[in-house]
Design an enzyme around this catalytic site. Structure first.
Site, mmCIF file in Angstrom:
data_model
loop_
_atom_site.group_PDB
_atom_site.id
_atom_site.type_symbol
_atom_site.label_atom_id
_atom_site.label_comp_id
_atom_site.label_asym_id
_atom_site.label_seq_id
_atom_site.Cartn_x
_atom_site.Cartn_y
_atom_site.Cartn_z
ATOM 1 N N LYS A 52 0.843 -1.200 0.000
ATOM 2 C CA LYS A 52 0.000 0.000 0.000
ATOM 3 C C LYS A 52 0.882 1.256 0.000
ATOM 4 C CE LYS A 52 -3.762 -2.560 2.077
ATOM 5 N NZ LYS A 52 -4.544 -2.948 3.266
ATOM 6 N N GLN A 96 -5.151 -1.650 9.490
ATOM 7 C CA GLN A 96 -4.861 -2.924 8.831
ATOM 8 C C GLN A 96 -5.368 -4.084 9.688
ATOM 9 O OE1 GLN A 96 -3.375 -3.450 5.683
ATOM 10 N NE2 GLN A 96 -3.969 -5.565 6.060
ATOM 11 N N ASP A 119 -11.037 2.349 3.709
ATOM 12 C CA ASP A 119 -11.332 0.950 3.393
ATOM 13 C C ASP A 119 -12.826 0.682 3.176
ATOM 14 O OD1 ASP A 119 -9.334 -0.887 2.996
ATOM 15 O OD2 ASP A 119 -8.886 -1.144 5.127
#
Ligand code: NAD
Length: 282
Positions: A52, A96, A119
């Protein structure tokens, strides 16, 4: 069989995004920014976070990594999320997953401002998705839909079988496929005869997290197969699809690695950009 080349599609889209961001930096005098929170030393998570960060650099998104010990308390994490929520220079925040068991992932994700939820996991953003309202889509389902669109896979009227019903992949991708006119079957661990369902599918989304679960005998000739699974077997990455066998029967198939993984990262970059545009125009 035509390869659904996620790595190539993602790279092309990242380069397009880079050009847009270059123009916007001149206009708004700052780059989009993404804060990534990583807890602990899970090697898979570390590798995703690295990917990422690399993509952020490529497209011109400023990113900050907060790497916390796996003993971090929930209060400390809450304080960090609160700080980032209030930081006007931050457009997107990503926690995460998975995080250690002593931390409440649902509560922490819902603490992230929905306007900074890169997200698309916040309960309100997911609720908007299920009501077909404008929202930030979860990155993996969004990446899968973009991959299918790029290869002009007909979705309207198709029978799509999704293997997996998680909140981050199976369930939302089923919803998005249904919104585009597919008839949906969602299979999971309680499904009695998986092959019975997969054999009828025009499109299969394999997201069970079980190495090579889907084999050649389980699919209809000409089916489109998207392999979402990332499994580590003897130090190697293996998908949920037996690639060698299924590639003899499928019309389109995504590989692992270089399939859905890069598409997910591209979707995250596009989400962050979208949040940035909304943020700078507020
Ligand atoms: P999860 O464990 O939360 O969910 C797995 C789902 O699969 C569950 O709903 C379960 O009921 C179902 N399932 C498990 N075994 C099954 C079986 N034998 N038959 C039918 N259904 C079965 O996992 P997740 O977070 O949804 O992720 C799924 C897979 O996708 C994992 O391998 C994960 O690593 C991978 N993944 C990849 C990306 C990417 O970017 N490539 C992103 C997210 C997840």
């Amino acid at each position: 069989m035509i390869l659904l080349d996620g790595a190539k599609v993602a790279n092309d889209r990242n380069l397009e995004l880079k050009a847009k961001i270059e123009k916007d930096v001149e206009k708004y005098h700052r780059a989009p920014s993404l804060s990534i929170i990583l807890v602990g030393e899970n090697p898979a998570s570390q590798s995703y976070v690295k990917g990422k960060g690399k993509a952020c650099k490529l497209v011109g998104i400023t990113h900050t990594l907060y790497h916390l010990e796996d003993t971090v308390s929930e209060a400390e994490l809450e304080a960090l999320i609160d700080k980032l929520n209030h930081d006007d220079d931050v457009d997107g925040i990503l926690l995460q997953l998975p995080i250690p068991k002593h931390l409440d992932d649902i509560k922490l994700i819902d603490m992230i401002l929905k306007e900074k939820d890169a997200d698309g996991f916040h309960v309100v953003n997911q609720g908007n998705l299920y009501q077909k309202r404008p929202t930030i889509y979860p990155a993996t389902p969004k990446g899968i839909m973009t991959l299918l669109k790029t290869y002009e896979i007909p979705i309207q009227g198709a029978h799509a079988v999704v293997i997996g019903r998680s909140n981050i992949v199976g369930f939302p991708v089923a919803r998005l496929l249904m919104d585009q006119g597919a008839t949906i079957t969602v299979c999971h661990t309680k499904t009695k005869d998986l092959a019975f369902h997969t054999k009828q599918a025009d499109i299969i989304i394999a997201s069970a997290g079980r190495p090579e679960l889907l084999t050649k005998d389980m699919i209809k000739p000409g089916a489109v197969v998207v392999d979402v699974g990332v499994n580590r077997v003897d130090g190697k990455l293996v998908g949920d699809v037996n690639f060698a066998g299924v590639s003899e029967v499928a019309s389109y198939l995504s590989p692992v690695p270089r399939g859905v993984g890069p598409m997910t990262i591209n979707a995250l970059m596009e989400n962050t950009y979208e949040l940035y545009l909304k943020h700078v125009s507020r």
